[in-house]
Design a protein around this motif. Structure first.
Motif, PDB file in Angstrom:
ATOM      1  N   VAL A 258       0.862  -1.187   0.000  1.00 21.01           N
ATOM      2  CA  VAL A 258       0.000   0.000   0.000  1.00 21.01           C
ATOM      3  C   VAL A 258       0.898   1.236   0.000  1.00 21.01           C
ATOM      4  CG1 VAL A 258      -1.847   1.257   1.176  1.00 21.01           C
ATOM      5  CG2 VAL A 258      -1.796  -1.239   1.282  1.00 21.01           C
ATOM      6  N   GLU A 259       0.716   2.090  -1.006  1.00 24.23           N
ATOM      7  CA  GLU A 259       1.507   3.319  -1.121  1.00 24.23           C
ATOM      8  C   GLU A 259       0.721   4.495  -0.541  1.00 24.23           C
ATOM      9  OE1 GLU A 259       2.579   3.975  -5.225  1.00 24.23           O
ATOM     10  OE2 GLU A 259       3.319   1.930  -5.466  1.00 24.23           O
ATOM     11  N   PHE A 260       1.433   5.350   0.176  1.00 24.47           N
ATOM     12  CA  PHE A 260       0.814   6.531   0.793  1.00 24.47           C
ATOM     13  C   PHE A 260       1.556   7.798   0.391  1.00 24.47           C
ATOM     14  CE2 PHE A 260       0.043   3.062   3.726  1.00 24.47           C
ATOM     15  CZ  PHE A 260      -1.247   3.269   4.196  1.00 24.47           C
ATOM     16  N   PHE A 261       0.806   8.882   0.327  1.00 26.59           N
ATOM     17  CA  PHE A 261       1.382  10.219   0.276  1.00 26.59           C
ATOM     18  C   PHE A 261       1.293  10.800   1.687  1.00 26.59           C
ATOM     19  CE2 PHE A 261      -0.623  10.540  -4.206  1.00 26.59           C
ATOM     20  CZ  PHE A 261       0.517  10.025  -4.804  1.00 26.59           C
ATOM     21  N   VAL A 262       2.304  11.548   2.089  1.00 25.46           N
ATOM     22  CA  VAL A 262       2.204  12.319   3.325  1.00 25.46           C
ATOM     23  C   VAL A 262       2.191  13.792   2.926  1.00 25.46           C
ATOM     24  CG1 VAL A 262       3.199  12.808   5.592  1.00 25.46           C
ATOM     25  CG2 VAL A 262       3.500  10.543   4.560  1.00 25.46           C
ATOM     26  N   CYS A 263       1.087  14.475   3.240  1.00 22.53           N
ATOM     27  CA  CYS A 263       0.917  15.887   2.886  1.00 22.53           C
ATOM     28  C   CYS A 263       0.599  16.649   4.159  1.00 22.53           C
ATOM     29  CB  CYS A 263      -0.250  16.098   1.933  1.00 22.53           C
ATOM     30  SG  CYS A 263      -0.209  15.066   0.502  1.00 22.53           S
ATOM     31  N   ARG A 264       1.429  17.631   4.480  1.00 18.92           N
ATOM     32  CA  ARG A 264       1.269  18.411   5.718  1.00 18.92           C
ATOM     33  C   ARG A 264       1.033  17.481   6.904  1.00 18.92           C
ATOM     34  NH1 ARG A 264      -2.540  21.844   2.988  1.00 18.92           N
ATOM     35  NH2 ARG A 264      -1.451  23.431   1.811  1.00 18.92           N
ATOM     36  N   GLY A 265       1.795  16.417   6.940  1.00 14.31           N
ATOM     37  CA  GLY A 265       1.721  15.490   8.066  1.00 14.31           C
ATOM     38  C   GLY A 265       0.581  14.498   7.996  1.00 14.31           C
ATOM     39  N   GLU A 266      -0.288  14.655   6.987  1.00 17.59           N
ATOM     40  CA  GLU A 266      -1.460  13.775   6.905  1.00 17.59           C
ATOM     41  C   GLU A 266      -1.235  12.667   5.873  1.00 17.59           C
ATOM     42  OE1 GLU A 266      -6.076  14.583   6.290  1.00 17.59           O
ATOM     43  OE2 GLU A 266      -4.897  16.412   6.521  1.00 17.59           O
ATOM     44  N   LEU A 267      -1.757  11.472   6.180  1.00 19.57           N
ATOM     45  CA  LEU A 267      -1.594  10.332   5.267  1.00 19.57           C
ATOM     46  C   LEU A 267      -2.757  10.241   4.282  1.00 19.57           C
ATOM     47  CD1 LEU A 267      -0.657   7.572   7.861  1.00 19.57           C
ATOM     48  CD2 LEU A 267       0.797   8.268   5.943  1.00 19.57           C
ATOM     49  N   PHE A 268      -2.416   9.991   3.014  1.00 18.11           N
ATOM     50  CA  PHE A 268      -3.422   9.692   1.992  1.00 18.11           C
ATOM     51  C   PHE A 268      -3.000   8.419   1.282  1.00 18.11           C
ATOM     52  CE2 PHE A 268      -3.476  14.285   2.497  1.00 18.11           C
ATOM     53  CZ  PHE A 268      -4.834  14.560   2.574  1.00 18.11           C
ATOM     54  N   VAL A 269      -3.918   7.493   1.086  1.00 18.81           N
ATOM     55  CA  VAL A 269      -3.566   6.299   0.313  1.00 18.81           C
ATOM     56  C   VAL A 269      -3.414   6.715  -1.141  1.00 18.81           C
ATOM     57  CG1 VAL A 269      -4.280   4.000  -0.429  1.00 18.81           C
ATOM     58  CG2 VAL A 269      -4.855   4.797   1.878  1.00 18.81           C
ATOM     59  N   ASN A 270      -2.304   6.332  -1.774  1.00 19.39           N
ATOM     60  CA  ASN A 270      -2.126   6.579  -3.204  1.00 19.39           C
ATOM     61  C   ASN A 270      -2.655   5.385  -3.990  1.00 19.39           C
ATOM     62  OD1 ASN A 270      -1.218   7.191  -5.809  1.00 19.39           O
ATOM     63  ND2 ASN A 270       0.869   6.500  -5.377  1.00 19.39           N
ATOM     64  N   GLU A 271      -2.035   4.229  -3.834  1.00 17.24           N
ATOM     65  CA  GLU A 271      -2.509   3.056  -4.575  1.00 17.24           C
ATOM     66  C   GLU A 271      -2.106   1.782  -3.846  1.00 17.24           C
ATOM     67  OE1 GLU A 271      -0.823   2.652  -8.479  1.00 17.24           O
ATOM     68  OE2 GLU A 271       1.217   2.948  -7.792  1.00 17.24           O
TER      69      GLU A 271
END
Ligand code: ADP
Ligand code: MG
Length: 391
Positions: A258-271
């Motif tokens: 599971v790939e994640f982005f971290v944006c301003r400290g927050e996690l978002f699942v990418n794919e």
């Protein structure tokens, strides 16, 4: 998942089926051999890295039913290393033997529209997106999505099938360049960094999760993974918790990335990747159980191994341009000087025996392991420069 052939474990010297013959499949074959199994690989490429070392290589298309019948006849269970295997192929094989992960999970992970919809419907954190199937969808997409990335829903990998678009006009142009293929339009996020979690889940729902890795990309392709990620413990824990929830909602059996982005400290699942993941290669050298051994264990119904890292690790991908003098396809073709890498302490070189190097093609990787994460990173980056990766 069919209940007719569940439960009792598959033991050596059974033959395991692998759909796909790339490097991930090759590492699976090695792990399975270590454990006493035989492997039958199906891949249309006669030079496929996994096919070269498999006990049997079926050189056939993924929808060649004669080859699938042979695989079903010879194997005790089947898994995949390639997310684009048609779901019909998995469904067909599942009539005869266990197929792990199952067709539904793979179908979701192989289509960005299904994947994003799954994330939204299950309340997983993800970036803003719109589904694009026609020109009108571009016209009606929320203005807040721009600047954005347009990605074809199927068959994209290593940044292929993606276009960065500043506005609606560029999005429309890119959609036409992709010949009207269904796409997702994602808001371009400003990334602090990227992390990924690899886990294994067994048929009973037990999960063994590897530490999150921190990934950096070069021209859309994974370049370096630092494991464990330098993220906060809280971020690492929540990335693992989200990945586990995804695996559960997918009814997943096998190794999942599971790939994640971290944006301003927050996690978002990418794919999600319904297979071992490039960012989990280091588990061969730095963990008590590798992601490939876990794949064998989950497939065979064995207890999952311990995912503990015994060393800090940094992985560097080796792409095809290294085979060319000057790093471009115009340069002379020659083997990189591997002795340069072997001079670094704690460095483990892995090469995939691919027939021919092309710029951007994943040809191998190395992992540096050690006790001190800063020292491991410094050594890996020095080795990366020394072999000729200069940006
Ligand atoms: P794939 O790995 O299948 O090529 P990804 O969707 O993971 O496709 O995209 C590759 C890389 O491109 C990501 O790891 C990230 O670095 C960058 N990227 C993709 N989508 C976005 C986005 N919405 N915002 C910012 N960067 C992105
Ligand atoms: Mg990706």
């Amino acid at each position: 998942m069919s209940s007719s052939h569940s439960s009792s474990s598959i033991l050596p010297p059974a033959t395991l089926g692998m759909l796909g013959g790339g490097q991930l499949g090759r590492f699976f074959v090695s792990a399975a051999h270590e454990m006493g199994y035989k492997v039958c690989v199906l891949d249309p490429d006669p030079h496929s890295p996994a096919g070269l070392i498999a006990d049997e290589h079926l050189v056939a298309a993924y929808d060649d039913y004669a080859a699938l019948d042979r695989m079903a006849g010879n194997c005790a269970a089947v898994t995949t290393e390639f997310e684009n295997v048609p779901a019909e192929t998995l469904d067909y094989l599942a009539k005869f033997l266990p197929v792990r992960p199952g067709a539904r999970a793979v179908a979701i992970c192989q289509n960005r529209i299904a994947e994003k919809t799954f994330l939204r419907d299950n309340g997983m954190p993800h970036g803003p997106f719109a589904v694009i199937r026609c020109d009108d969808d571009v016209a009606e997409a929320n203005a807040g999505l721009f600047p954005a990335v347009l990605k074809v829903a199927r068959f994209g990998y290593d940044g292929k099938g993606q276009a960065r678009v500043a506005d609606r006009a560029e999005a429309l142009h890119a959609f036409h360049q992709f010949r009207g293929e269904p796409c997702v339009l994602e808001k371009m996020l400003s990334l602090d960094y990227e992390v990924s979690v690899v886990l294994a889940r067994d048929e009973g729902g037990r999960v063994a999760c590897f530490a999150a890795g921190e990934n950096s990309h070069r021209r859309g392709i994974l370049d370096v993974t630092i494991a464990p990620a330098r993220a906060s413990a809280c971020q690492r824990d929540s990335a693992q918790a989200i990945a586990e929830r995804i695996a559960e909602k997918l009814g997943y059996v096998g190794t999942l990335g599971v790939e994640f982005f971290v944006c301003r400290g927050e996690l978002f699942v990418n794919e999600m990747a319904p297979r071992p993941h490039n960012s989990g290669h280091h588990t061969i050298d730095a963990s008590s159980t590798s992601q490939y051994e876990q794949q064998v264990r989950a497939l065979c119904g064995l207890p999952l191994g311990e995912p503990r890292m015994h060393s800090a690790a940094v992985m560097v991908n080796l792409l095809g341009e290294l085979w060319y003098e000057g790093g471009t396809a115009q340069g002379a073709y020659r083997e990189p000087d591997w002795a340069v890498l072997h001079a670094y302490p704690g460095l483990h070189l892995h090469l995939y025996a691919k027939h021919h190097a092309r710029p951007g093609r994943k040809m191998g990787h190395f992992v540096v392991t050690g006790n001190d994460p800063d020292q491991v990173l410094a050594t890996a980056l020095a080795a990366r420069t020394a072999i000729g990766i200069t940006d």
